[in-house]
Design an enzyme around this catalytic site. Sequence first.
Site, mmCIF file in Angstrom:
data_model
loop_
_atom_site.group_PDB
_atom_site.id
_atom_site.type_symbol
_atom_site.label_atom_id
_atom_site.label_comp_id
_atom_site.label_asym_id
_atom_site.label_seq_id
_atom_site.Cartn_x
_atom_site.Cartn_y
_atom_site.Cartn_z
ATOM 1 N N GLY A 128 -21.873 28.734 -1.794
ATOM 2 C CA GLY A 128 -22.489 27.705 -0.962
ATOM 3 C C GLY A 128 -22.876 28.214 0.410
ATOM 4 N N GLY A 147 -25.441 30.335 1.084
ATOM 5 C CA GLY A 147 -26.829 30.789 1.196
ATOM 6 C C GLY A 147 -26.936 32.294 1.034
ATOM 7 N N SER A 150 -26.469 33.648 -1.902
ATOM 8 C CA SER A 150 -26.880 33.845 -3.280
ATOM 9 C C SER A 150 -25.748 34.213 -4.234
ATOM 10 C CB SER A 150 -27.943 34.939 -3.296
ATOM 11 O OG SER A 150 -28.803 34.721 -4.320
ATOM 12 N N ASP A 157 -33.827 35.784 -5.281
ATOM 13 C CA ASP A 157 -32.387 36.075 -5.308
ATOM 14 C C ASP A 157 -32.019 36.977 -6.480
ATOM 15 O OD1 ASP A 157 -32.563 34.288 -3.254
ATOM 16 O OD2 ASP A 157 -31.562 32.648 -4.301
ATOM 17 N N TYR A 170 -35.106 20.813 -1.883
ATOM 18 C CA TYR A 170 -35.758 22.042 -2.376
ATOM 19 C C TYR A 170 -36.865 21.673 -3.371
ATOM 20 C CZ TYR A 170 -36.132 26.880 -3.997
ATOM 21 O OH TYR A 170 -36.591 28.141 -4.294
HETATM 22 C C1 GLA Z 1 -33.107 29.761 -2.493
HETATM 23 C C2 GLA Z 1 -33.898 30.077 -3.761
HETATM 24 C C3 GLA Z 1 -34.866 31.225 -3.509
HETATM 25 C C4 GLA Z 1 -35.724 30.974 -2.273
HETATM 26 C C5 GLA Z 1 -34.856 30.561 -1.084
HETATM 27 C C6 GLA Z 1 -35.664 30.145 0.126
HETATM 28 O O1 GLA Z 1 -32.263 30.826 -2.175
HETATM 29 O O2 GLA Z 1 -33.032 30.430 -4.822
HETATM 30 O O3 GLA Z 1 -35.670 31.421 -4.659
HETATM 31 O O4 GLA Z 1 -36.709 30.017 -2.528
HETATM 32 O O5 GLA Z 1 -33.984 29.492 -1.409
HETATM 33 O O6 GLA Z 1 -36.380 31.214 0.628
#
Ligand code: GLA
Length: 392
Positions: free
Chosen positions: A118, A120, A122, A166, A215
């Site tokens: 959580g 960001g 990934s 990601d 999103y």
């Molecule tokens: C998330 C998504 C990515 C990208 C980012 C924003 O991490 O998984 O594919 O869109 O947000 O840049």
Amino acid sequence: MIEAFRQRYGSADGLRIFRAPGRVNLIGEHTDYNLGFVLPVALDLATYVARAPAQDGVLRMHSEDRRETAEWPVSGIARLSPRRHWTDYPIGVAQELIRAGFPVAPANLLIRSTVPEGSGLSSSAALEVSTALALLDGRPMPPLELARLCQRAERNFVGMPCGIMDQYISVFGEEHAAVCIDCRSLKHQVVRLPDGVAFVAVNTMVKHELASSAYKERTEQCAAAVEVVRRRHPRVESLRDVTPGMFEEAEPDMPPPIARRARHVVTEDARVIEFVAACREGRVERMGELFEASHRSLQHDYEVSCDELDFLVDTALGVAGVYGARMTGGGFGGCMVALLRPDAAPSFAREVTRLYKERFDIRPAIYPCRPSWGAREEKNFESIPPGGQLDG
Ligand code: GLA
């Protein structure tokens, strides 16, 4: 990890361990699903999946972080539905593998991760890619296919309409370098980072509920903006094709929120290109300015920031030795990344921790960003971090 595996499953015969990293995106936010440019680095925070064959027809997995075990007969995996649970990521991957002609063999998996969830950074892509390698168990798959398969798992099974960034960086990460991905051609260039700068990620420790619904809404708004531009330029397929001039021409025909979303994407793509050039020429002050411009665009035009992120960015920009700062990842919480002089890192960490704690009563976790290799089998067991390690 071998001992932990043996304790859990009784035997570690035939054990192999696969590793896939998390990432921090330096610049190019919300451009990937618009087929534009992104510049992430793979981190030395990673997910490890240890696997050994099972004899009872079952795929079994234990997550050390969650302290949870789950299992399914392999014969039923193709028919499973999502449960809104962490296992949706590995099961989504298993289903895509089956669909791609790679049957899933009975196995025991042990999952260990140092990518904070959580945040960001990934953690989901790291889990997907490491699981895919573990389930492939050495069967070869071209790296781009691996990244795309994991992206499909997230889109089709988890239900998150993510771009490719990601999973791509988790597969293609480079030590000591960022990777500039062209999300249309799916080719990349390795971008060496200049000497005399460091990147540090700071975790807000919050993840606002809005994140996934917003999103999806952004992806739809971008598609709506493309439709408006196409009235004049029918060949345009995505915001990637829209030049600043084309955007200005179409802007009056767009409802204001749609225009703001499009402006972010069009200007952000340009910032990635300029950032890469500045990076190659060692113009660190310019890199810092572009960081800040990217953040303001995400804050005001794309509207995916939040109070915690804005506070961290504004605070960071006031600390000596900081060239620039911005939110990184999808937004609505997660991490901020700062570009700074390496010798300023300790005082930066102290200042930001103190002020953030004072304002929100939360201690932020701080991660120095050490660019690392992409996913592969981990043969050096010594390098695997011990279990039960806290992430912040
Ligand atoms: C998330 C998504 C990515 C990208 C980012 C924003 O991490 O998984 O594919 O869109 O947000 O840049």
